[in-house]
Write an enzyme that holds these catalytic residues in place. Structure first.
Site, PDB file in Angstrom:
ATOM      1  N   ASP A  45      15.481   9.820 -12.814  1.00 58.73           N
ATOM      2  CA  ASP A  45      15.627  11.251 -13.204  1.00 58.73           C
ATOM      3  C   ASP A  45      16.119  12.005 -12.039  1.00 58.73           C
ATOM      4  O   ASP A  45      14.638  12.728 -11.652  1.00 58.73           O
ATOM      5  CB  ASP A  45      13.162  10.872 -13.022  1.00 58.73           C
ATOM      6  N   ARG A  57      10.245   6.010 -10.040  1.00 58.21           N
ATOM      7  CA  ARG A  57      10.813   7.427  -9.275  1.00 58.21           C
ATOM      8  C   ARG A  57      10.443   7.060  -7.837  1.00 58.21           C
ATOM      9  O   ARG A  57      11.560   8.296  -6.723  1.00 58.21           O
ATOM     10  CB  ARG A  57      10.293   8.143  -9.496  1.00 58.21           C
ATOM     11  N   ARG A 102      -0.578  13.703 -11.200  1.00 61.59           N
ATOM     12  CA  ARG A 102       0.901  13.248 -10.448  1.00 61.59           C
ATOM     13  C   ARG A 102       0.246  13.519  -8.634  1.00 61.59           C
ATOM     14  O   ARG A 102      -0.273  12.798  -7.848  1.00 61.59           O
ATOM     15  CB  ARG A 102       1.709  14.003 -10.679  1.00 61.59           C
ATOM     16  N   HIS A 120       2.650  18.799 -14.512  1.00 60.16           N
ATOM     17  CA  HIS A 120       3.118  19.353 -13.097  1.00 60.16           C
ATOM     18  C   HIS A 120       2.880  20.865 -13.594  1.00 60.16           C
ATOM     19  O   HIS A 120       2.620  21.291 -14.018  1.00 60.16           O
ATOM     20  CB  HIS A 120       4.933  19.410 -12.460  1.00 60.16           C
ATOM     21  N   CYS A 160      12.712  22.156 -13.077  1.00 62.57           N
ATOM     22  CA  CYS A 160      12.679  20.713 -12.658  1.00 62.57           C
ATOM     23  C   CYS A 160      13.517  20.795 -11.915  1.00 62.57           C
ATOM     24  O   CYS A 160      13.513  19.360 -11.507  1.00 62.57           O
ATOM     25  CB  CYS A 160      12.225  19.917 -13.960  1.00 62.57           C
TER      26      CYS A 160
END
Length: 273
Positions: free
Chosen positions: A70, A95, A140, A169, A266
């Site tokens: 990612d 992550r 998140r 997000h 993103c």
């Protein structure tokens, strides 16, 4: 007639999707062992970079790290304003090593990097616009991180509650059209709590409102330079609405990245000097 929009040159940080894959599920778009066409993903990503450069923007790249699939989603790495870097502390353990890789790049580029104490996923949930930083929470980034951002930058931080896990997000439900005196946004109201919707209505009475179809097509995971809007080609109604407001939609297909819940924004970290 819509007003004439003036673009502003931007500096972006990106990461090549050399190791992009869907190996785990940390949002509703992800399903373990989903097949990713890596060649297609790299071609789509390269087209985004070409589009940025063709419109006068500077693009820097961080070296991808194996086993960090990612890492291509550079927006989550930090928030950069006035040459200061507020780093990341990822919610998902998978992550968290990304923070080290991006911190190394920023330090080598001459920046100091602040490491947040609370979970914070960079521009995924932190959106500077006008006099404020809009700050998402709910899935998140922790609300406590909003306070850290305000203390670090000295800029009023407006907390917004996300309520639909598909829009995990802030940058999947809202993006900035203009940042200056005419600061404005586009957003999908149903991604937010009732109180947050009212906050957005008060702050941005002229905002462009997206449909659910455009939101699900990642139309709100877009990047605007004040005139050109780099947008998913499937967000057709939103592109038409933007054109009516004087913006120039630039369709870029990043459909392969939507398998991981990502899109244009993103993949794009903005470095604001």
């Amino acid at each position: 007639m819509p007003m004439s929009r003036v673009p502003r040159s931007r500096r972006f940080l990106v990461c090549e999707p050399r190791h992009f894959a869907v190996q785990y599920a940390i949002n509703p778009w992800m399903h373990e062992d989903t097949h990713v066409d890596v060649d297609l993903a790299r071609d789509q990503w390269a087209e985004l970079i070409r589009a940025y450069r063709a419109h006068g923007h500077t693009v820097d790249s961080v070296e991808p790290v194996a086993d960090l699939p990612d890492m291509v989603f550079a927006a989550n790495s930090a928030l950069v304003m006035a040459g200061r870097v507020f780093g990341s502390y990822f919610h998902a353990p998978q992550r968290r090593p990304e923070s080290n890789a991006y911190e190394t790049w920023f330090k080598n580029a001459g920046f100091d990097v602040y490491r947040p104490e609370s979970v914070c996923e960079g521009e995924g949930d932190l959106v500077p616009v006008g006099r404020y930083v809009l700050a998402g929470t709910g899935f998140r980034t922790a609300r406590a991180a909003h306070h850290e951002v305000q203390e670090f930058f000295g800029v009023p931080t407006v907390s917004l509650q996300l309520v639909d896990p598909r829009f995990y997000h802030l940058d999947t439900a809202l993006f900035v059209l203009d940042e200056g005196a005419e600061a404005n946004i586009a957003y999908y109201p149903q991604a937010f709590s009732a109180g947050s919707r009212e906050v957005l209505r008060r702050l941005f009475p002229d905002a462009v409102v997206a449909t659910s179809q455009d939101a699900l097509a990642f139309g709100l995971n877009s990047v605007s330079d004040g005139r050109h809007v780099f947008i998913s080609p499937r967000a057709e109604a939103l592109a038409g609405e933007l054109a009516r407001h004087g913006y120039v939609p630039v369709p870029v297909d990043l459909s392969e990245f939507q398998k991981a819940g990502g899109g244009i924004k993103c993949c794009t970290q903005e470095i604001r000097s």
